[in-house]
Design a protein around this motif. Structure first.
Motif, PDB file in Angstrom:
ATOM      1  N   VAL A 297       0.877  -1.344  -0.056  1.00 46.29           N
ATOM      2  CA  VAL A 297      -0.040  -0.098  -0.183  1.00 46.29           C
ATOM      3  C   VAL A 297       0.759   1.284   0.108  1.00 46.29           C
ATOM      4  CG1 VAL A 297      -1.887  -1.225   1.186  1.00 46.29           C
ATOM      5  CG2 VAL A 297      -0.101   0.042   2.525  1.00 46.29           C
ATOM      6  N   VAL A 298       0.241   2.612  -0.512  1.00 46.35           N
ATOM      7  CA  VAL A 298       1.102   3.658  -0.626  1.00 46.35           C
ATOM      8  C   VAL A 298       0.308   4.716  -0.023  1.00 46.35           C
ATOM      9  CG1 VAL A 298       2.257   5.248  -2.220  1.00 46.35           C
ATOM     10  CG2 VAL A 298       2.177   2.702  -2.704  1.00 46.35           C
ATOM     11  N   HIS A 299       1.049   5.262   1.091  1.00 50.37           N
ATOM     12  CA  HIS A 299       0.418   6.392   2.153  1.00 50.37           C
ATOM     13  C   HIS A 299       1.297   7.498   2.150  1.00 50.37           C
ATOM     14  CE1 HIS A 299      -1.992   3.048   4.245  1.00 50.37           C
ATOM     15  NE2 HIS A 299      -2.726   3.474   3.300  1.00 50.37           N
ATOM     16  N   PRO A 300       1.493   8.327   1.156  1.00 55.51           N
ATOM     17  CA  PRO A 300       2.272   9.522   1.192  1.00 55.51           C
ATOM     18  C   PRO A 300       2.109  10.374   2.208  1.00 55.51           C
ATOM     19  CG  PRO A 300       0.894   9.558  -0.746  1.00 55.51           C
ATOM     20  CD  PRO A 300       0.614   8.429  -0.139  1.00 55.51           C
ATOM     21  N   TYR A 301       2.919  11.212   2.290  1.00 58.61           N
ATOM     22  CA  TYR A 301       2.798  12.552   3.370  1.00 58.61           C
ATOM     23  C   TYR A 301       3.468  13.711   2.754  1.00 58.61           C
ATOM     24  CZ  TYR A 301       7.909  11.781   4.339  1.00 58.61           C
ATOM     25  OH  TYR A 301       9.090  11.699   4.235  1.00 58.61           O
ATOM     26  N   THR A 302       2.881  15.004   3.151  1.00 53.48           N
ATOM     27  CA  THR A 302       1.645  15.398   3.912  1.00 53.48           C
ATOM     28  C   THR A 302       0.860  16.479   3.139  1.00 53.48           C
ATOM     29  OG1 THR A 302       3.031  15.048   6.065  1.00 53.48           O
ATOM     30  CG2 THR A 302       0.938  16.346   6.167  1.00 53.48           C
ATOM     31  N   ILE A 303      -0.486  16.225   3.192  1.00 52.13           N
ATOM     32  CA  ILE A 303      -1.336  17.349   2.404  1.00 52.13           C
ATOM     33  C   ILE A 303      -1.200  18.352   3.575  1.00 52.13           C
ATOM     34  CG2 ILE A 303      -3.526  18.027   1.763  1.00 52.13           C
ATOM     35  CD1 ILE A 303      -3.605  15.269   0.387  1.00 52.13           C
ATOM     36  N   ARG A 304      -0.954  19.587   3.159  1.00 52.74           N
ATOM     37  CA  ARG A 304      -0.936  20.930   3.857  1.00 52.74           C
ATOM     38  C   ARG A 304      -1.602  21.853   2.868  1.00 52.74           C
ATOM     39  NH1 ARG A 304       4.412  19.246   6.182  1.00 52.74           N
ATOM     40  NH2 ARG A 304       4.101  18.801   8.393  1.00 52.74           N
ATOM     41  N   THR A 305      -2.900  22.189   3.210  1.00 52.69           N
ATOM     42  CA  THR A 305      -3.325  23.421   2.458  1.00 52.69           C
ATOM     43  C   THR A 305      -2.657  24.678   2.691  1.00 52.69           C
ATOM     44  OG1 THR A 305      -5.211  23.962   4.098  1.00 52.69           O
ATOM     45  CG2 THR A 305      -5.538  22.232   2.350  1.00 52.69           C
ATOM     46  N   ASP A 306      -2.003  24.826   3.535  1.00 51.81           N
ATOM     47  CA  ASP A 306      -1.379  26.269   3.886  1.00 51.81           C
ATOM     48  C   ASP A 306       0.169  25.959   3.502  1.00 51.81           C
ATOM     49  OD1 ASP A 306      -0.901  24.414   6.021  1.00 51.81           O
ATOM     50  OD2 ASP A 306      -1.276  25.906   7.492  1.00 51.81           O
ATOM     51  N   GLU A 307       0.572  24.786   3.047  1.00 50.91           N
ATOM     52  CA  GLU A 307       1.881  24.527   2.605  1.00 50.91           C
ATOM     53  C   GLU A 307       1.891  23.717   1.391  1.00 50.91           C
ATOM     54  OE1 GLU A 307       5.928  24.683   5.003  1.00 50.91           O
ATOM     55  OE2 GLU A 307       5.171  22.633   4.722  1.00 50.91           O
ATOM     56  N   LEU A 308       1.473  23.929   0.309  1.00 48.88           N
ATOM     57  CA  LEU A 308       1.491  23.101  -0.782  1.00 48.88           C
ATOM     58  C   LEU A 308       2.859  22.733  -1.652  1.00 48.88           C
ATOM     59  CD1 LEU A 308      -1.569  24.836  -2.737  1.00 48.88           C
ATOM     60  CD2 LEU A 308      -1.638  22.601  -1.315  1.00 48.88           C
ATOM     61  N   PRO A 309       2.910  21.730  -1.955  1.00 48.03           N
ATOM     62  CA  PRO A 309       4.384  21.460  -2.836  1.00 48.03           C
ATOM     63  C   PRO A 309       4.614  22.472  -3.760  1.00 48.03           C
ATOM     64  CG  PRO A 309       2.992  19.563  -2.702  1.00 48.03           C
ATOM     65  CD  PRO A 309       2.010  20.600  -2.278  1.00 48.03           C
ATOM     66  N   LYS A 310       6.012  22.895  -3.952  1.00 51.35           N
ATOM     67  CA  LYS A 310       6.437  24.013  -4.834  1.00 51.35           C
ATOM     68  C   LYS A 310       5.842  24.010  -6.404  1.00 51.35           C
ATOM     69  CE  LYS A 310      10.716  26.103  -6.671  1.00 51.35           C
ATOM     70  NZ  LYS A 310      12.082  26.102  -6.661  1.00 51.35           N
ATOM     71  N   HIS A 311       5.113  24.903  -6.509  1.00 49.21           N
ATOM     72  CA  HIS A 311       4.490  25.215  -7.981  1.00 49.21           C
ATOM     73  C   HIS A 311       3.025  24.446  -8.144  1.00 49.21           C
ATOM     74  CE1 HIS A 311       7.980  27.135  -9.107  1.00 49.21           C
ATOM     75  NE2 HIS A 311       8.610  26.226  -9.393  1.00 49.21           N
ATOM     76  N   CYS A 312       2.650  23.401  -7.036  1.00 51.27           N
ATOM     77  CA  CYS A 312       1.562  22.944  -7.042  1.00 51.27           C
ATOM     78  C   CYS A 312       0.338  24.099  -7.136  1.00 51.27           C
ATOM     79  CB  CYS A 312       1.157  22.021  -5.928  1.00 51.27           C
ATOM     80  SG  CYS A 312      -0.323  21.180  -6.118  1.00 51.27           S
ATOM     81  N   PRO A 313      -0.549  24.190  -7.943  1.00 52.01           N
ATOM     82  CA  PRO A 313      -1.459  25.191  -8.101  1.00 52.01           C
ATOM     83  C   PRO A 313      -2.566  25.439  -7.059  1.00 52.01           C
ATOM     84  CG  PRO A 313      -1.840  23.596  -9.717  1.00 52.01           C
ATOM     85  CD  PRO A 313      -0.709  23.198  -9.222  1.00 52.01           C
ATOM     86  N   SER A 314      -3.037  24.182  -6.407  1.00 50.07           N
ATOM     87  CA  SER A 314      -4.028  24.199  -5.446  1.00 50.07           C
ATOM     88  C   SER A 314      -4.254  22.980  -4.733  1.00 50.07           C
ATOM     89  CB  SER A 314      -5.350  24.564  -6.348  1.00 50.07           C
ATOM     90  OG  SER A 314      -5.716  23.363  -7.036  1.00 50.07           O
TER      91      SER A 314
END
Length: 349
Positions: A297-314
């Motif tokens: 199984v694949v459980h990546p980290y971490t979704i943060r709406t106030d710190e999105l990955p670089k250049h991720c639009p939303s």
């Protein structure tokens, strides 16, 4: 018209066998299409100071499937729920015990007894050097009263909430820096496993994933210490970890094949699955497909709406890239409600 009754008995048998062979793969596919798992990263840490009992209770109420517990030891070998081996980024330890820092200027949980740790006030995460909050728009720093909890206190809280609500929220403990702990003369894994067993977490049928960033410890947990529950290998974005674990090698087909002999899943940094260019266009790796080929199984980290990955639009783009394009099995999120709302809108919950 049902023509099968006019067929010879042998032909009817062959036809039935063919139908079974056609139906079984479809049934297997349906069995594997479980709803994605939502893991509350340090609890509802987007709203309440991380790893406090209040953060875990709120994440439970928001609908998380699993609650994460990062674990370190105190001086008297009590596992406490704390993201770092250090105390000085989430508590007032520097004010309460100014003389207890080590030569590097840091304050370590391992240097304090549980009684001393319980004297500390927990606050929203801040930079130990500047005092500035890491996430300025989250819970105000140094407000209200929060404490560090022990693993046992948190397990009792979850047990109680599961009973009173009728939900079955699982746990997702992480053994933090076991190699470092052993160098300091403490074996954190040997302390944690009996507590997990005590509260009913012992097999793969139990709602628990045990995780660690150190490959040697993942192997030790399975082979030497006899952990029979689900086990997840965490991988950082960088190539090699502080303990020497080669995350780049682990992310290859050969590395995942070998890992599957001891682990049940991987917890990679999001950047090991998808990155975005300056135009906001995603680029995907084959990590998820390779892991799924080994039934991990694949459980990546971490979704943060106030710190999105670089250049991720939303936030929507992030969730879509992970769940729709990459087809991950679950995710660690600081915002349980946001992730659940997206999954429901996408009709995958």
């Amino acid at each position: 018209m049902n023509v099968s009754k006019f067929l010879p008995a042998g032909a009817r048998f062959v036809r039935a066998r063919l139908l079974v062979l056609l139906i079984l793969p479809a049934c297997a596919a349906l069995a594997q299409s479980a709803p994605p798992t939502v893991i509350a990263h340090r609890g509802a840490s987007g709203y309440v100071p991380e790893h406090t009992l209040e953060a875990k209770a709120y994440a439970h109420a928001l609908g998380a499937d699993f609650l994460e517990q990062d674990l370190v030891l105190t001086k008297d070998d009590v596992p406490v729920v704390l993201h770092d081996i250090h105390l000085d980024t989430v508590t007032d330890v520097a004010q309460k015990f100014p003389q207890r820092k080590r030569a590097d200027g840091r304050f370590y949980a391992l240097d304090f007894t549980l009684a001393e740790v319980k004297q500390l006030k927990v606050t929203e995460r801040f930079n130990a050097k500047t005092g500035e909050p890491v996430f300025p728009k989250r819970f105000p720093a140094h407000r209200s009263t929060f404490q560090i909890s022990t693993l046992e206190e948190e397990l009792q809280l979850i047990e109680g909430l599961n009973r009173s609500t009728g939900r079955k929220v699982g746990i997702y403990p992480e053994i933090k820096q076991p190699k470092w702990h052993r160098v300091q003369g403490h074996d954190i894994s040997r302390v944690v496993l009996p507590l997990l067993h005590k509260y009913g977490y012992a097999t793969k049928a139990d709602p628990c994933f045990l995780q660690c960033f150190e490959l040697a410890e993942v192997r030790r947990l399975r082979n030497e210490l006899g952990w029979r529950g689900r086990l997840v290998m965490l991988t950082e974005a960088k190539a090699v970890g502080a303990d020497g674990t080669d995350y780049a090698a682990l992310s290859t087909a050969a590395g995942l094949r070998d890992l599957a002999t001891v682990a049940d899943g991987i917890g990679p940094a999001i950047s090991r699955i998808v990155t975005w260019n300056a135009a906001g266009q995603p680029t995907f790796t084959d990590l998820v497909a390779l892991a799924h080929a080994e039934k991990l199984v694949v459980h990546p980290y971490t979704i943060r709406t106030d710190e999105l990955p670089k250049h991720c639009p939303s936030s929507d783009a992030l969730h879509s890239a992970l769940f729709k394009e990459s087809r991950i099995d679950g995710v660690f999120t600081d915002f349980t409600d946001v992730t659940l709302a997206w999954l429901r809108a996408a009709k995958v919950r």
